[in-house]
Design an enzyme around this catalytic site. Structure first.
Site, PDB file in Angstrom:
ATOM      1  CD  GLU A   1      -3.037  -0.991   0.413  1.00 17.43           C
ATOM      2  OE1 GLU A   1      -3.186   0.100  -0.182  1.00 17.43           O
ATOM      3  OE2 GLU A   1      -3.798  -1.951   0.265  1.00 17.43           O
TER       4      GLU A   1
ATOM      5  CB  CYS B   1      -2.015   7.254   1.174  1.00 16.13           C
ATOM      6  SG  CYS B   1      -3.331   6.368   2.018  1.00 16.13           S
TER       7      CYS B   1
ATOM      8  CD  GLU C   1       2.584  10.384  -1.224  1.00 20.18           C
ATOM      9  OE1 GLU C   1       3.697   9.879  -1.035  1.00 20.18           O
ATOM     10  OE2 GLU C   1       1.508   9.856  -0.865  1.00 20.18           O
TER      11      GLU C   1
HETATM   12  P1  NAD Z   1       7.893   5.332   4.934  1.00 25.04           P
HETATM   13  O1  NAD Z   1       7.963   4.536   3.696  1.00 25.04           O
HETATM   14  O2  NAD Z   1       8.982   6.280   5.233  1.00 25.04           O
HETATM   15  O3  NAD Z   1       7.795   4.352   6.213  1.00 25.04           O
HETATM   16  C1  NAD Z   1       6.791   3.371   6.303  1.00 25.04           C
HETATM   17  C2  NAD Z   1       7.268   2.273   7.248  1.00 25.04           C
HETATM   18  O4  NAD Z   1       8.382   1.619   6.652  1.00 25.04           O
HETATM   19  C3  NAD Z   1       7.748   2.805   8.598  1.00 25.04           C
HETATM   20  O5  NAD Z   1       7.381   1.906   9.621  1.00 25.04           O
HETATM   21  C4  NAD Z   1       9.254   2.819   8.425  1.00 25.04           C
HETATM   22  O6  NAD Z   1       9.965   2.730   9.635  1.00 25.04           O
HETATM   23  C5  NAD Z   1       9.445   1.568   7.582  1.00 25.04           C
HETATM   24  N1  NAD Z   1      10.718   1.503   6.859  1.00 25.04           N
HETATM   25  C6  NAD Z   1      11.492   2.519   6.426  1.00 25.04           C
HETATM   26  N2  NAD Z   1      12.616   2.030   5.844  1.00 25.04           N
HETATM   27  C7  NAD Z   1      12.520   0.680   5.885  1.00 25.04           C
HETATM   28  C8  NAD Z   1      13.339  -0.384   5.440  1.00 25.04           C
HETATM   29  N3  NAD Z   1      14.514  -0.170   4.849  1.00 25.04           N
HETATM   30  N4  NAD Z   1      12.915  -1.654   5.642  1.00 25.04           N
HETATM   31  C9  NAD Z   1      11.730  -1.896   6.235  1.00 25.04           C
HETATM   32  N5  NAD Z   1      10.907  -0.929   6.711  1.00 25.04           N
HETATM   33  C10 NAD Z   1      11.303   0.346   6.525  1.00 25.04           C
HETATM   34  O7  NAD Z   1       6.477   6.070   4.916  1.00 25.04           O
HETATM   35  P2  NAD Z   1       5.915   7.167   5.920  1.00 25.04           P
HETATM   36  O8  NAD Z   1       6.624   8.445   5.693  1.00 25.04           O
HETATM   37  O9  NAD Z   1       5.825   6.624   7.301  1.00 25.04           O
HETATM   38  O10 NAD Z   1       4.398   7.287   5.408  1.00 25.04           O
HETATM   39  C11 NAD Z   1       4.005   8.110   4.349  1.00 25.04           C
HETATM   40  C12 NAD Z   1       3.864   7.331   3.063  1.00 25.04           C
HETATM   41  O11 NAD Z   1       2.978   6.230   3.243  1.00 25.04           O
HETATM   42  C13 NAD Z   1       3.264   8.172   1.960  1.00 25.04           C
HETATM   43  O12 NAD Z   1       3.931   7.912   0.760  1.00 25.04           O
HETATM   44  C14 NAD Z   1       1.820   7.690   1.902  1.00 25.04           C
HETATM   45  O13 NAD Z   1       1.196   7.883   0.666  1.00 25.04           O
HETATM   46  C15 NAD Z   1       1.992   6.241   2.214  1.00 25.04           C
HETATM   47  N6  NAD Z   1       0.730   5.669   2.705  1.00 25.04           N
HETATM   48  C16 NAD Z   1       0.065   4.807   1.897  1.00 25.04           C
HETATM   49  C17 NAD Z   1      -1.156   4.287   2.312  1.00 25.04           C
HETATM   50  C18 NAD Z   1      -1.944   3.345   1.447  1.00 25.04           C
HETATM   51  O14 NAD Z   1      -2.890   2.769   1.930  1.00 25.04           O
HETATM   52  N7  NAD Z   1      -1.577   3.155   0.191  1.00 25.04           N
HETATM   53  C19 NAD Z   1      -1.666   4.636   3.563  1.00 25.04           C
HETATM   54  C20 NAD Z   1      -0.944   5.525   4.358  1.00 25.04           C
HETATM   55  C21 NAD Z   1       0.269   6.036   3.927  1.00 25.04           C
END
Ligand code: NAD
Length: 484
Positions: free
Chosen positions: A255, A289, A387
């Site tokens: 997602e 998102c 985004e």
């Molecule tokens: P992010 O990708 O920075 O982090 C998401 C998660 O991944 C966090 O728990 C983070 O610690 C973890 N993470 C980061 N690096 C990692 C790695 N190398 N290995 C494993 N896990 C890792 O995202 P964010 O800034 O927390 O959230 C915002 C983003 O999420 C936006 O792009 C938004 O659109 C998206 N989002 C999507 C949905 C959906 O349903 N499609 C819903 C909410 C948010």
């Protein structure tokens, strides 16, 4: 409402609270003031390993996976009841951690989290295989079996809801879980670990490891004991996670990011549409998102609508998330605020007209940004294509239905989309042509756990919610019994 004391958080592994093996801790910041509210344990690879082992043991001993769907459903119902019992506390925690307005936390985050568990409690005993008619002299049937250990990795913007959207169907199907919440918003995940245990979820079935993405997240992603990765987050990290999972041939749900278009046709009810437009880009301070940050407007009503927005948007109450009047709180962290500032500066350089907003709001040391409307940017500008994830709306005109659809589909993303029109025929016609996992007609962000959501293109693949998500936490086994 005033700030309250939050106990320092520990990891929840195998039904026990414990510190990280190396004793590391990290600060949790209140984004409405920029102050430290508490600390939580910062898991390392050894802690993640312990959590996955606990989840594996719990899976193998059958205390959860061996229950009938009805029995699991009964416990998940209890989880929903406990969320509702503690609604006020959970709402306050989420508001403090993410900076969300308290009214939003009550009405959306806590309510939807309870609804998620209730929904999958009901579906838990609907999981079944099927008899298959064959020419064989055999009884052929399928079984739906759990996958095993699920790694749930969630982002900062909807901590309670996005944890529930994974943990509830994973548990309903009989899996065990290791949850890694976002680095900056871990508090509700720890509270939920306690509620799940109180509801009767056995030790080791749900484990929570707080920590950073590059350390705890990466260790979880790469752990050979994990059977499925359910990831919600940015497209960049999702791409990496999917490639790691691909090498290990593990199933994933991705997602990812979004940059949805909201199409306003000339036959739309503009006064009504304006509420949906504003909700679409200020909801959760634009950290949504499925927000609608790209407004595409039929040229004959373009300037009229800009005029309506110029009047209405500055009236949206921005401020302290504890106040019941607040609609828009701070950004969840300083880095998110800086990113929004950079994009608005870029919009000015790219020739955008700032219709309203375009600056920070100086309040209590928090990370506030005024809801901002920007007109006239070219479609290939970065501000339109990328985004932003903040309370920023770009507005572009179109001259035909074909052009509106082409503009809507022109970014790499495909999570959500919306159409405002008075024509039923146009609504269905355009909905079919939009590249998005969900299309809203004449409103925005109507969500329910019965309705699947997820993305296409760079917004990911797989669906959360609905029976589709439950199926994604199972594997199909075929059994063919000779009748000779
Ligand atoms: P992010 O990708 O920075 O982090 C998401 C998660 O991944 C966090 O728990 C983070 O610690 C973890 N993470 C980061 N690096 C990692 C790695 N190398 N290995 C494993 N896990 C890792 O995202 P964010 O800034 O927390 O959230 C915002 C983003 O999420 C936006 O792009 C938004 O659109 C998206 N989002 C999507 C949905 C959906 O349903 N499609 C819903 C909410 C948010």
């Amino acid at each position: 409402m005033t700030a309250f004391e939050i106990e320092p958080g520990r990891l929840f592994i195998g039904g026990r609270w414990r510190e990280a093996a190396d004793g590391a801790r990290t600060e949790v910041i209140d984004p409405s003031r920029g102050t430290v509210v508490t600390t939580v344990a910062e898991a390392g690879a050894a802690d993640v390993d312990a959590a996955v082992r606990a989840a594996r043991e719990a899976y193998d001993d059958g205390a959860w996976s061996g229950l009938s769907g009805r029995e699991r459903g009964r416990i998940l119902h209890r989880v929903a009841e406990l969320i509702r019992r503690d609604a006020e506390e959970l709402a306050a925690l989420e508001s403090l951690d993410v900076g969300k307005p308290i009214t939003l936390c009550r009405a959306v985050d806590v309510t939807n989290a309870a609804n998620d568990y209730e929904h999958y409690a009901a579906l838990a005993h609907s999981l079944h295989g099927a008899n298959r008619d064959t020419p064989l002299n055999a009884l052929a049937y399928t079984r739906r079996e759990p996958l095993g250990v699920v790694a749930a990795i969630t982002p900062f913007n909807f901590p309670l809801i996005l944890a529930g959207s994974k943990i509830a169907p994973a548990l309903a199907a009989g899996n065990t879980v290791v949850h890694k919440p976002a680095d900056e918003t871990p508090l509700s995940a720890l509270r939920m670990a306690a509620l799940l245990a109180e509801a009767g979820v056995p030790d080791g079935v749900v484990n929570v490891v707080t920590g950073t993405g590059p350390v705890a997240g990466e260790a979880l992603l790469r752990h050979h004991g994990v059977d499925k990765i359910a990831f919600t987050g940015s497209t960049a990290v999702g791409r990496h996670a999917a490639s790691v999972a691909g090498q290990a041939l593990k199933p994933v749900t991705m997602e990812l990011g979004g940059n949805a278009a909201h199409l306003i046709f000339g036959d739309a009810d503009l006064e009504k549409a304006v509420g949906a437009i504003i909700k679409g880009f200020v909801f959760n301070t634009g950290q949504f998102c499925m927000g609608g940050p790209r407004l595409l407007v039929a040229r004959p009503v373009y300037e009229t609508l800009l005029g309506i927005l110029a009047e209405a948007v500055p009236g949206v109450p921005v401020g302290d998330p504890r106040s019941p009047e607040t609609v828009v709180g701070p950004m969840a962290g300083e880095k998110h605020l800086r990113k929004v500032e950079e994009y608005v500066d870029l919009a000015r350089k790219e020739g955008g007209r700032i219709v309203c907003g375009g600056e920070r709001l100086d309040l209590d040391g928090g990370y506030y940004y005024r809801p901002t409307v920007i007109a006239d940017l070219p479609n290939d500008s970065r501000v339109v294509q990328e985004e932003i994830f903040g309370p920023v709306l770009t507005v572009q005109p179109f001259d035909s239905e074909d052009e509106a659809v082409a503009l809507a589909n022109s970014t790499p993303y495909g999570l959500a989309s919306g159409v405002q029109t008075g024509s039923l025929a146009r609504a269905h016609r355009v909905a079919e042509r939009l590249q998005a996992g969900i299309v809203w007609i004449n409103d925005w962000a109507m969500l329910d756990p019965a309705v699947p959501f997820g993305g296409v293109k760079d917004s990911g693949f797989g669906r959360e919610y609905g029976p589709e998500a439950l199926a994604a936490y199972t594997k199909v086994k075929s059994v063919v019994v000779s009748l000779d």
